[in-house]
Design a protein around this motif. Structure first.
Motif, PDB file in Angstrom:
ATOM      1  N   GLY A  71       0.816  -1.204   0.000  1.00 36.73           N
ATOM      2  CA  GLY A  71       0.000   0.000   0.000  1.00 36.73           C
ATOM      3  C   GLY A  71       0.846   1.249   0.000  1.00 36.73           C
ATOM      4  N   PRO A  72       0.173   2.386   0.123  1.00 38.52           N
ATOM      5  CA  PRO A  72       0.914   3.654   0.073  1.00 38.52           C
ATOM      6  C   PRO A  72       1.853   3.803   1.271  1.00 38.52           C
ATOM      7  N   GLN A  73       2.994   4.346   1.016  1.00 35.26           N
ATOM      8  CA  GLN A  73       3.994   4.574   2.050  1.00 35.26           C
ATOM      9  C   GLN A  73       3.818   5.984   2.617  1.00 35.26           C
ATOM     10  N   PRO A  74       4.198   6.194   3.885  1.00 34.06           N
ATOM     11  CA  PRO A  74       4.108   7.546   4.433  1.00 34.06           C
ATOM     12  C   PRO A  74       5.005   8.501   3.654  1.00 34.06           C
ATOM     13  N   LYS A  75       4.552   9.743   3.539  1.00 28.99           N
ATOM     14  CA  LYS A  75       5.333  10.722   2.795  1.00 28.99           C
ATOM     15  C   LYS A  75       6.543  11.149   3.610  1.00 28.99           C
ATOM     16  N   ARG A  76       7.605  11.419   2.920  1.00 34.30           N
ATOM     17  CA  ARG A  76       8.818  11.889   3.578  1.00 34.30           C
ATOM     18  C   ARG A  76       8.650  13.363   3.937  1.00 34.30           C
ATOM     19  N   PRO A  77       9.239  13.792   5.044  1.00 35.58           N
ATOM     20  CA  PRO A  77       9.124  15.210   5.403  1.00 35.58           C
ATOM     21  C   PRO A  77       9.868  16.077   4.387  1.00 35.58           C
ATOM     22  N   GLN A  78       9.328  17.263   4.157  1.00 36.00           N
ATOM     23  CA  GLN A  78       9.966  18.200   3.236  1.00 36.00           C
ATOM     24  C   GLN A  78      11.183  18.815   3.907  1.00 36.00           C
TER      25      GLN A  78
END
Length: 74
Positions: A51-58
């Motif tokens: 499934g979708p992975q958590p987004k990386r911090p900007q």
């Protein structure tokens, strides 16, 4: 495949020799795929099922230093 003389086509000795040489070069790659290809397919299946992975911090954008950077030799 190697360049063949003009008029040489399938069934001729030069064509068959060049084709055999080409196939001989491919066997190691086919063997690698036969031995290890399942691992690539397993990785692909696992990533699709995860499934979708958590987004990386900007991260903040890098800015250049005023005046730039100049390397000097001493």
């Amino acid at each position: 495949m190697a360049q063949l003389p003009e008029g040489t086509g399938p069934g001729s000795e030069a064509y068959d020799d060049a084709l055999d040489e080409h196939h001989a070069e491919c066997w190691s790659y086919l063997d690698d795929w036969a031995c290890h290809g399942y691992a690539i397919l397993d990785i692909h299946t696992a990533t699709r099922r995860a499934g979708p992975q958590p987004k990386r911090p900007q991260l903040p954008a890098l800015t250049s230093r005023p005046g730039g950077y100049r390397a000097t030799r001493r």
